[in-house]
Design a protein around this motif. Structure first.
Motif, PDB file in Angstrom:
ATOM      1  N   UNK A  41       0.836  -1.211   0.000  1.00  0.00           N
ATOM      2  CA  UNK A  41       0.000   0.000   0.000  1.00  0.00           C
ATOM      3  C   UNK A  41       0.863   1.250   0.000  1.00  0.00           C
ATOM      4  N   UNK A  42       1.900   1.272   0.851  1.00  0.00           N
ATOM      5  CA  UNK A  42       2.773   2.447   0.943  1.00  0.00           C
ATOM      6  C   UNK A  42       3.518   2.711  -0.363  1.00  0.00           C
ATOM      7  N   UNK A  43       3.849   1.648  -1.076  1.00  0.00           N
ATOM      8  CA  UNK A  43       4.581   1.797  -2.340  1.00  0.00           C
ATOM      9  C   UNK A  43       3.653   2.016  -3.534  1.00  0.00           C
ATOM     10  N   UNK A  44       2.338   1.938  -3.331  1.00  0.00           N
ATOM     11  CA  UNK A  44       1.384   2.251  -4.380  1.00  0.00           C
ATOM     12  C   UNK A  44       1.007   1.102  -5.291  1.00  0.00           C
ATOM     13  N   UNK A  45       1.248  -0.132  -4.885  1.00  0.00           N
ATOM     14  CA  UNK A  45       0.907  -1.281  -5.719  1.00  0.00           C
ATOM     15  C   UNK A  45      -0.530  -1.763  -5.519  1.00  0.00           C
ATOM     16  N   UNK A  46      -1.132  -1.449  -4.364  1.00  0.00           N
ATOM     17  CA  UNK A  46      -2.523  -1.834  -4.104  1.00  0.00           C
ATOM     18  C   UNK A  46      -3.295  -0.597  -3.642  1.00  0.00           C
ATOM     19  N   UNK A 108      12.572  -9.138   5.758  1.00  0.00           N
ATOM     20  CA  UNK A 108      12.249  -9.295   7.163  1.00  0.00           C
ATOM     21  C   UNK A 108      13.527  -9.006   7.939  1.00  0.00           C
ATOM     22  N   UNK A 109      13.546  -7.904   8.669  1.00  0.00           N
ATOM     23  CA  UNK A 109      14.748  -7.440   9.357  1.00  0.00           C
ATOM     24  C   UNK A 109      14.513  -7.444  10.864  1.00  0.00           C
ATOM     25  N   UNK A 110      15.555  -7.207  11.655  1.00  0.00           N
ATOM     26  CA  UNK A 110      15.351  -7.072  13.103  1.00  0.00           C
ATOM     27  C   UNK A 110      14.461  -5.883  13.471  1.00  0.00           C
ATOM     28  N   UNK A 111      14.290  -4.928  12.559  1.00  0.00           N
ATOM     29  CA  UNK A 111      13.430  -3.774  12.809  1.00  0.00           C
ATOM     30  C   UNK A 111      12.035  -3.965  12.220  1.00  0.00           C
ATOM     31  N   UNK A 112      11.693  -5.182  11.811  1.00  0.00           N
ATOM     32  CA  UNK A 112      10.386  -5.480  11.255  1.00  0.00           C
ATOM     33  C   UNK A 112      10.469  -5.763   9.768  1.00  0.00           C
ATOM     34  N   UNK A 113       9.319  -5.936   9.146  1.00  0.00           N
ATOM     35  CA  UNK A 113       9.253  -6.184   7.713  1.00  0.00           C
ATOM     36  C   UNK A 113       9.348  -4.828   7.014  1.00  0.00           C
ATOM     37  N   UNK A 114      10.366  -4.681   6.154  1.00  0.00           N
ATOM     38  CA  UNK A 114      10.631  -3.406   5.500  1.00  0.00           C
ATOM     39  C   UNK A 114      10.803  -3.597   4.003  1.00  0.00           C
ATOM     40  N   UNK A 115      10.587  -2.517   3.259  1.00  0.00           N
ATOM     41  CA  UNK A 115      10.940  -2.530   1.836  1.00  0.00           C
ATOM     42  C   UNK A 115      12.463  -2.393   1.735  1.00  0.00           C
ATOM     43  N   UNK A 116      12.990  -2.704   0.569  1.00  0.00           N
ATOM     44  CA  UNK A 116      14.439  -2.617   0.379  1.00  0.00           C
ATOM     45  C   UNK A 116      14.967  -1.215   0.628  1.00  0.00           C
ATOM     46  N   UNK A 117      14.225  -0.222   0.165  1.00  0.00           N
ATOM     47  CA  UNK A 117      14.633   1.177   0.348  1.00  0.00           C
ATOM     48  C   UNK A 117      14.662   1.545   1.825  1.00  0.00           C
ATOM     49  N   UNK A 118      13.640   1.153   2.570  1.00  0.00           N
ATOM     50  CA  UNK A 118      13.578   1.453   4.006  1.00  0.00           C
ATOM     51  C   UNK A 118      14.661   0.704   4.766  1.00  0.00           C
ATOM     52  N   UNK A 119      14.984  -0.524   4.329  1.00  0.00           N
ATOM     53  CA  UNK A 119      16.046  -1.291   4.997  1.00  0.00           C
ATOM     54  C   UNK A 119      17.406  -0.639   4.752  1.00  0.00           C
ATOM     55  N   UNK A 120      17.620  -0.105   3.545  1.00  0.00           N
ATOM     56  CA  UNK A 120      18.874   0.603   3.275  1.00  0.00           C
ATOM     57  C   UNK A 120      18.994   1.847   4.147  1.00  0.00           C
TER      58      UNK A 120
END
Length: 133
Positions: A41-46, A108-120
């Motif tokens: 939703x945040x990335x605009x796909x749905x 899936x990161x230690x900070x939660x499920x993130x998009x690649x951009x947010x994980x970077x």
């Protein structure tokens, strides 16, 4: 019957609904699937996602699918990378850019499920769940 890979089941339900040109798809609830729906939703796909509860024990997630003006879906490919039989982990410097930034990778990161951009931006790596473009 128990599902051995619920995330792959979610991706398959979305793929099948897009192929049939449905407006929405309903999937069984889990916190991981809810986090993936939030990223989409945040990335605009749905269009939207909402939690639907028939009773106190059985919850589902309703996802509104998004199409462009000519009727093509915005999600052309949704693919599972890390599978239960073979997990795929990436370091923070190895997070892939999908279609040079036009798609997203989901981690899936230690900070939660993130998009690649947010994980970077958060400077973390993790399990490479899938990619969407």
């Amino acid at each position: 019957m128990a599902i051995s890979d619920p995330i792959a089941d979610m991706f398959t339900r979305v793929r099948n609904a897009l192929a049939s040109r449905h407006d929405k798809v309903i999937i069984p609830f889990s916190n991981m699937k809810l986090a993936i729906a939030k990223i989409l939703k945040d990335e605009g796909f749905i269009k939207y996602y909402e939690i639907v509860s028939e009773d106190l024990r059985k919850k589902t997630i309703k996802i509104g699918l998004k199409y462009d003006d000519s009727g093509r879906s915005l999600i052309s490919t949704i693919r599972r990378i890390s599978k239960p039989g073979r997990r795929h982990y990436v370091a923070k410097k190895e997070i892939p850019k999908v279609l040079n930034g036009f798609g997203i990778s989901i981690l899936s990161t230690p900070k939660g499920v993130l998009s690649g951009r947010a994980a970077r931006l958060a400077n973390v790596g993790g399990e490479y769940i899938g990619k969407v473009f």
